[in-house]
Design an enzyme around this catalytic site. Sequence first.
Site, PDB file in Angstrom:
ATOM      1  N   ASN A  87       2.118   0.481  -4.620  1.00  0.00           N
ATOM      2  CA  ASN A  87       1.444  -0.456  -5.515  1.00  0.00           C
ATOM      3  C   ASN A  87       0.508  -1.346  -4.696  1.00  0.00           C
ATOM      4  O   ASN A  87       0.911  -1.882  -3.663  1.00  0.00           O
ATOM      5  CB  ASN A  87       2.467  -1.326  -6.247  1.00  0.00           C
ATOM      6  CG  ASN A  87       3.357  -0.506  -7.169  1.00  0.00           C
ATOM      7  OD1 ASN A  87       2.888   0.386  -7.853  1.00  0.00           O
ATOM      8  ND2 ASN A  87       4.652  -0.801  -7.165  1.00  0.00           N
ATOM      9  N   GLN A  94       1.550  -5.096  -7.640  1.00  0.00           N
ATOM     10  CA  GLN A  94       2.245  -5.316  -6.368  1.00  0.00           C
ATOM     11  C   GLN A  94       2.932  -6.675  -6.412  1.00  0.00           C
ATOM     12  O   GLN A  94       2.327  -7.664  -6.837  1.00  0.00           O
ATOM     13  CB  GLN A  94       1.237  -5.259  -5.216  1.00  0.00           C
ATOM     14  CG  GLN A  94       1.868  -5.400  -3.840  1.00  0.00           C
ATOM     15  CD  GLN A  94       0.859  -5.256  -2.712  1.00  0.00           C
ATOM     16  OE1 GLN A  94      -0.348  -5.139  -2.948  1.00  0.00           O
ATOM     17  NE2 GLN A  94       1.344  -5.284  -1.489  1.00  0.00           N
ATOM     18  N   HIS A 100       4.032  -1.314   1.529  1.00  0.00           N
ATOM     19  CA  HIS A 100       5.292  -0.570   1.498  1.00  0.00           C
ATOM     20  C   HIS A 100       5.152   0.669   0.634  1.00  0.00           C
ATOM     21  O   HIS A 100       4.447   0.669  -0.374  1.00  0.00           O
ATOM     22  CB  HIS A 100       6.452  -1.442   0.999  1.00  0.00           C
ATOM     23  CG  HIS A 100       6.184  -2.139  -0.292  1.00  0.00           C
ATOM     24  ND1 HIS A 100       5.439  -3.287  -0.376  1.00  0.00           N
ATOM     25  CD2 HIS A 100       6.541  -1.843  -1.564  1.00  0.00           C
ATOM     26  CE1 HIS A 100       5.362  -3.677  -1.636  1.00  0.00           C
ATOM     27  NE2 HIS A 100       6.020  -2.811  -2.383  1.00  0.00           N
ATOM     28  N   HIS A 102       7.262   3.123  -1.697  1.00  0.00           N
ATOM     29  CA  HIS A 102       8.518   3.328  -2.427  1.00  0.00           C
ATOM     30  C   HIS A 102       8.864   4.814  -2.393  1.00  0.00           C
ATOM     31  O   HIS A 102       7.994   5.656  -2.647  1.00  0.00           O
ATOM     32  CB  HIS A 102       8.366   2.953  -3.909  1.00  0.00           C
ATOM     33  CG  HIS A 102       8.126   1.513  -4.188  1.00  0.00           C
ATOM     34  ND1 HIS A 102       9.128   0.658  -4.581  1.00  0.00           N
ATOM     35  CD2 HIS A 102       6.992   0.776  -4.161  1.00  0.00           C
ATOM     36  CE1 HIS A 102       8.626  -0.548  -4.791  1.00  0.00           C
ATOM     37  NE2 HIS A 102       7.326  -0.504  -4.545  1.00  0.00           N
TER      38      HIS A 102
END
Length: 117
Positions: A87, A94, A100, A102
């Site tokens: 995101n 986000q 990051h 996922h």
Amino acid sequence: MKHDCIFCRIVRGEIPAKKLFEDDDILAFHDINPSAPVHFLIIPKLHLENLYDADLSHQPLVGKLFGMAGTLARDQGLHDGFRVIVNNGRVGRQEVYHLHVHVLGGPEPLGSSNLRR
Ligand code: AMP
Ligand code: ZN
């Protein structure tokens, strides 16, 4: 530069996390609020807000985030597929502004709501 973001604090060991993998460049840990039976995050130790912050100089690092996803997914028992989501920014919904990846998975096929996270 020292960042006070929550994931930088996890990298520094100031906040606990259920770690799956760590090396000099990246860290993987279980999501605190899982959206699937297996849900973990892979982050760079370097504070990048999201992919807007990455350029070609970060290619090895960003490649490593994705390059580890399959191995770590398999380690977590995801032998029949998994989903990867990143995101970015407000429109991408986000929530934590430290890049990051996922990784979500099974055992049953994921629903479309997991497309978000
Ligand atoms: P995103 O919407 O892509 O920014 O998602 C951020 C994710 O970080 C969410 O799935 C949160 O549940 C997760 N998260 C937030 N704080 C922590 C934490 N301290 N440990 C593990 N995961 C976290
Ligand atoms: Zn950070």
